[in-house]
Design a protein around this motif. Structure first.
Motif, mmCIF file in Angstrom:
data_model
loop_
_atom_site.group_PDB
_atom_site.id
_atom_site.type_symbol
_atom_site.label_atom_id
_atom_site.label_comp_id
_atom_site.label_asym_id
_atom_site.label_seq_id
_atom_site.Cartn_x
_atom_site.Cartn_y
_atom_site.Cartn_z
ATOM 1 N N ILE A 148 11.204 11.944 -29.120
ATOM 2 C CA ILE A 148 12.208 10.948 -29.039
ATOM 3 C C ILE A 148 11.565 10.037 -28.085
ATOM 4 N N LYS A 149 12.211 8.747 -28.335
ATOM 5 C CA LYS A 149 11.744 7.626 -27.365
ATOM 6 C C LYS A 149 12.547 7.452 -26.235
ATOM 7 N N VAL A 150 12.153 7.519 -24.957
ATOM 8 C CA VAL A 150 13.196 7.129 -23.854
ATOM 9 C C VAL A 150 12.929 5.983 -23.035
ATOM 10 N N GLU A 160 4.982 13.635 -22.011
ATOM 11 C CA GLU A 160 4.604 12.707 -22.539
ATOM 12 C C GLU A 160 3.473 12.640 -23.844
ATOM 13 N N LEU A 161 3.792 11.838 -24.797
ATOM 14 C CA LEU A 161 2.788 12.286 -25.739
ATOM 15 C C LEU A 161 2.499 10.939 -26.456
ATOM 16 N N THR A 174 0.543 15.185 -22.448
ATOM 17 C CA THR A 174 0.424 15.419 -20.921
ATOM 18 C C THR A 174 1.943 15.953 -20.431
ATOM 19 N N GLU A 175 1.793 16.871 -19.972
ATOM 20 C CA GLU A 175 3.149 17.446 -19.332
ATOM 21 C C GLU A 175 3.465 16.814 -17.699
ATOM 22 N N LYS A 176 4.330 16.169 -17.712
ATOM 23 C CA LYS A 176 4.980 15.501 -16.440
ATOM 24 C C LYS A 176 3.770 14.808 -15.871
ATOM 25 N N PRO A 177 3.151 13.605 -16.351
ATOM 26 C CA PRO A 177 2.012 13.032 -15.781
ATOM 27 C C PRO A 177 2.669 12.298 -14.634
ATOM 28 N N GLU A 178 1.690 12.089 -13.599
ATOM 29 C CA GLU A 178 1.922 11.021 -12.373
ATOM 30 C C GLU A 178 1.905 9.751 -12.824
ATOM 31 N N THR A 179 1.123 9.367 -13.700
ATOM 32 C CA THR A 179 1.079 7.682 -14.233
ATOM 33 C C THR A 179 1.667 7.577 -15.701
ATOM 34 N N PHE A 180 2.283 6.718 -16.099
ATOM 35 C CA PHE A 180 2.789 6.421 -17.298
ATOM 36 C C PHE A 180 1.874 6.522 -18.397
ATOM 37 N N VAL A 181 2.313 7.407 -19.538
ATOM 38 C CA VAL A 181 1.434 7.571 -20.587
ATOM 39 C C VAL A 181 1.979 6.894 -21.924
ATOM 40 N N SER A 182 3.241 7.444 -21.987
ATOM 41 C CA SER A 182 3.820 6.981 -23.286
ATOM 42 C C SER A 182 5.504 7.047 -22.987
ATOM 43 N N ASP A 183 6.259 6.164 -23.761
ATOM 44 C CA ASP A 183 7.565 6.353 -23.870
ATOM 45 C C ASP A 183 8.305 7.540 -24.931
ATOM 46 N N ARG A 184 7.425 8.024 -25.492
ATOM 47 C CA ARG A 184 7.769 9.248 -26.483
ATOM 48 C C ARG A 184 7.737 10.476 -25.782
ATOM 49 N N ILE A 185 8.672 11.178 -25.941
ATOM 50 C CA ILE A 185 8.441 12.529 -25.085
ATOM 51 C C ILE A 185 8.760 13.880 -26.030
ATOM 52 N N ASN A 186 8.427 15.053 -25.500
ATOM 53 C CA ASN A 186 8.475 16.167 -26.404
ATOM 54 C C ASN A 186 10.031 16.921 -26.187
#
Length: 415
Positions: A148-150, A160-161, A174-186
């Motif tokens: 889903i997009k958040v 994030e994926l 990547t699980e709970k990244p420290e820097t922003f990767v994507s606004d799509r999550i698992n």
């Protein structure tokens, strides 16, 4: 072999264990978190009933490390009610989200399923499982994740994926990244082919090989073991991340609602989401009333058939009232969960609150909060058997079981 035998599907729902529901206290002191009622149904009921929509469903397994006796009654009741075989499998120890699946692989593969759904019990969404299965078949990979997009601000709390916008292939995870990767999550909802067991086994054997080959210094040998056991396999870090970008995993995006039920406050938010979904899927679950013969009902409300609500009460929106609750004259209920055997006396007001089993709220009293679902005191929670006396105001507080409140409290945790 006919297509019906080839196409069997099983579902596995991860329910966790008593050490996992600590953020859900004081409500999980009485009952396993997966059995806590949301929109009038146990939390785990929502994913189980969603599984019923999967074509050729052979079996639903609940996997966790609660005692079997805690689930026995529920499992037998839900199997009869939904006409779906449900079975509870108890882990001897935590094996991780993928390790638990692998631990029971022989049972799960008993019906020789072509596909295996894996769902987390503390996820609240519309569970578009048949649609996921259809997409998964087209993709041809070993697994498909619901995503889903958040908002970018909240994304880092989850996995994030990055997916290919055309093929929907999972490219990076990547699980709970420290820097922003994507606004799509698992979303914690997956469908796999049985090949997933090979992927999990490979992680375990790789770990065993590394452990055997690695030379340990005398200093390390004296330290407590920090190595992850070979049979503890996490789906996100150990399976999704390494397989991303290898044409093995794909994504299916939901446009509906999605939340994670980590805290009591979030269960009130999820109750609201499920009640509004009932309007589309199960309208018979929702109460109605105009104040003539029964109470005035506003918006989405669930009232258990055994609850007694006075015709002069006003209920809703977002209210669920459990078995044998008694709601007196002139009571006003807004955005709350009222659990079994609660008594609310005349002219009391409950808003943005969860009222625990066998609790009582006196005349002209108020139990209230601001309704910020994800903040610690955003929802007032009364534990089991709490007595609020007449004309007492309880605001933004958490009250542990068996307490009597005869003075007003605000922003407090009462132990």
């Amino acid at each position: 072999m006919g297509s019906s035998t080839e196409e069997k599907v099983v579902a596995v729902i991860l329910v966790g264990g008593p050490t996992k529901g600590t953020r859900f206290r004081p409500l999980s002191l009485n009952i396993p978190k997966p059995l806590f009622p949301i929109a009038g149904q146990p939390m785990v009921h929502h994913p189980i009933s969603a599984c019923k929509r999967i074509p050729n469903l052979a079996q639903v397994y609940l996997v966790g490390f609660y005692e079997e006796r805690e689930f026995a009654l529920y499992v037998s009741a839900i199997s009869n009610e939904l006409k779906v075989p449900v079975r509870y499998l108890r882990e001897d120890k935590p094996h991780g989200s993928a390790g638990g699946l692998y631990h029971f692989r022989n049972l799960i593969m008993e019906d020789n399923p072509s596909h295996i759904f894996l769902l987390n019990c503390d996820v609240c969404c519309s569970f578009p499982l048949p649609e996921m299965l259809e997409a998964h078949r087209k993709y041809g990979g070993i697994g498909t994740l619901l995503v889903i997009k958040v908002s970018p601000e909240s994304a880092s709390q989850f996995g994030e994926l990055v997916a290919d916008p055309v093929t929907n292939e999972l490219l990076h995870y990547t699980e709970k990244p420290e820097t922003f990767v994507s606004d799509r999550i698992n979303c914690g909802v997956y469908v796999f082919t049985p090949e997933i067991f090979t992927a999990i086994r490979d992680v375990s054997s790789q770990r065993n090989d590394t452990a055997t080959l690695r030379r340990v210094s005398s200093y390390e040998a004296l330290q407590p073991a920090t190595r992850i056991p070979a049979d503890f396999v996490r789906l996100d870090q150990d399976i999704l991340s390494p397989l991303a970008g290898k044409k093995q995993l794909y994504t299916y995006e939901t446009m509906d609602f999605w939340e994670q039920i980590k805290s009591p406050g979030m269960s009130l938010r999820c109750s609201e989401l499920y009640l509004s979904q009932f309007r589309l899927t199960s309208p018979h679950m929702l109460a109605s009333g105009d104040g003539t013969k029964s109470a005035i009902v506003i918006g989405d409300v669930y009232i258990h058939p055994s609850a007694k609500v006075h015709p002069t009460a006003k209920i809703g929106p977002n209210v669920s009232i459990s078995a044998n609750a008694r709601v007196g004259p002139g009571v006003r209920l807004i955005s709350c969960i009222i659990l079994d055997d609660v008594e609310i006396m005349e002219n009391a007001v409950v808003t943005n609150a969860i009222v625990g089993w066998k609790s009582s709220i006196g005349r002209w009293s108020r139990v209230q909060a601001e309704g910020v679902y994800n903040s610690k005191l955003g929802v007032t929670i009364l534990g089991d058997s709490v007595a609020v006396e007449d004309e007492v105001v309880v605001t933004s507080s958490i009250v542990l079981p068996n307490k009597t409140l005869n003075v007003s409290v605000q922003d407090e945790i009462i132990l």
